[in-house]
Scaffold this active site. Structure first.
Site: not given
Length: 409
Positions: A37, A40, A97, A169, A232
């Site tokens: 992952e 930017p 995403h 999570y 997460q």
């Protein structure tokens, strides 16, 4: 296929496979797979350098798929889409995403259509972080209120054309993690003890009743059409294993992919774990504190710790290892070398461009960040709803208007 959306891909575009199909195909494989992952970068040079790094890391790790984040507060929408499309064009299976922050349904539809036309077939549906200067998340007028809305919209408008993943999570969403009093700490349940954390002497936990709400909501997201879950970050493998078991108890049978934050630097580790209220095992905290002034030792330990937790996760049946790279490569390579996925890559790693790899959203100051202004340099204690920062400078609390201070990296 939706009756309301034209989903005819241009003939010269080869669409990506769905990640869920890749995961199913590799489920019986004895080979450990990774996914990577990125976010930017803030500068044009950073984007160019990231292009090169993504290409190197795809070739070197043979990653199953590549995620590109959407940016805090929807700050990088155009650049995120450009980078996700670039990933697709250069041979990655692109997992873009998409958040609800600052995105009405028209903007969401346009982003989905552009990604579809460009060959992207995988979306991570997220609510997103608050907008710049905001402490509370609010829905955009005419937009969505949560990730569940986004999942439903994608399925309604695009049918099964996209593979969809959602966030999970293991310790509870940060918004549902509560600060405990001394009496509450003493009366924690066994499950709460297993996911609680302590930062600066204060104990936090997602209480059992709130954890149940989290799991109920996750079940809704999966039932609405999500294919798999990416978690997460966590630093305690047992927390992940418990979370997967809880998913199964809730009737959530899809793959659960562990999200792994690489330990690259002491300040970043401390800041991120405190901000997200992440559980840090005592042994890990002590090791990190012992080398806080030795950056090279921290990176070396990051490899050692990362490899150990990955082995535990793979032994427990994790379908793949998803690395939050922080746009860097050395620790990722070190871990994959240690696991035998790759060989000799850490010696070839090149992070001279690390200063260019700062995220766009990281220019925004939050509690715990160091900022400078005409009044001096200090640490942010609070960001008010109007963007005013309460900063401690030379032992005094000073209020700085939005735009009058700059974050120090």
């Amino acid at each position: 296929m939706s009756a309301t959306t034209d989903t005819n891909t241009p003939q010269d575009v080869q669409p990506d496979p769905k990640i869920i199909d890749l995961l199913k195909k590799e489920s019986s494989s004895k080979v450990a797979h990774v996914s990577l992952e990125y976010f930017p970068p803030r500068t044009e040079q950073g984007v160019k350098n990231l292009h090169a790094r993504m290409d190197r890391m795809r070739t070197n790790t043979k990653c199953l798929f590549t995620d590109m984040t959407w940016g805090a507060g929807g700050s990088t929408a155009d650049l995120s889409l450009d980078l996700a499309l670039h990933a697709h064009k250069t041979g990655h299976v692109s997992n873009m995403h998409l958040t609800c922050t600052n995105m009405g349904d028209g903007a969401v539809h346009e982003a989905l259509k552009k990604s579809y036309d460009g060959g992207i077939r995988n979306i991570v549906a997220l609510r997103g972080d608050p907008s710049e200067g905001e402490t509370e998340w609010t829905a955009t007028e005419g937009g969505f209120t949560c990730a569940l809305d986004l999942v439903k919209y994608i399925r309604k408008e695009f049918g099964d054309e996209f593979g969809i993943s959602v966030a999970g999570y293991p310790e509870g969403h940060p918004n549902r993690i509560s600060e405990l009093s001394a009496d509450e700490v003493e009366s924690m349940s066994e499950s709460e003890k297993g996911r609680c954390c302590t930062h600066d002497g204060v104990t936090y936990v997602c209480k059992d009743e709130d954890y149940k709400k989290e799991m109920d909501y996750l079940k809704e997201k999966v039932d609405a059409g999500s294919d798999f879950i990416i978690t997460q970050m966590f630093f305690d493998a047992e927390v992940f294993k418990t979370f997967v078991n809880d998913c199964r108890k809730w009737g959530i049978e899809c793959p659960v992919v562990p999200g792994l934050m690489c330990i690259n630097a002491y300040p970043g580790f401390k800041k991120m774990t405190k901000f997200c209220k992440t559980r840090v095992p005592k042994s890990l905290e002590e090791r990190m504190d012992s080398m806080k002034d030795d950056p090279d030792a921290v990176k070396k330990f990051g490899v050692e710790f990362g490899a150990d937790i990955c082995r535990s996760l793979l032994d427990s049946g994790a379908p793949i290892l998803h690395f939050y790279t922080l746009n860097l490569e050395k620790v990722v390579y070190g871990i994959t070398d240690e696991l035998g996925i790759t060989s000799g890559l850490i010696e070839k790693s090149d992070e001279k461009d690390a200063k260019d790899m700062v995220a766009v959203g990281s220019a925004w100051a939050r509690a715990g960040d160091t900022v400078k202004s005409s009044a001096g340099q200090g640490v942010v204690k609070e960001i008010k709803s109007d963007g005013t920062a309460v900063v401690e400078i030379d032992g005094k609390s000073v209020e700085l208007a939005k735009g009058s201070f700059e974050k120090v990296f």
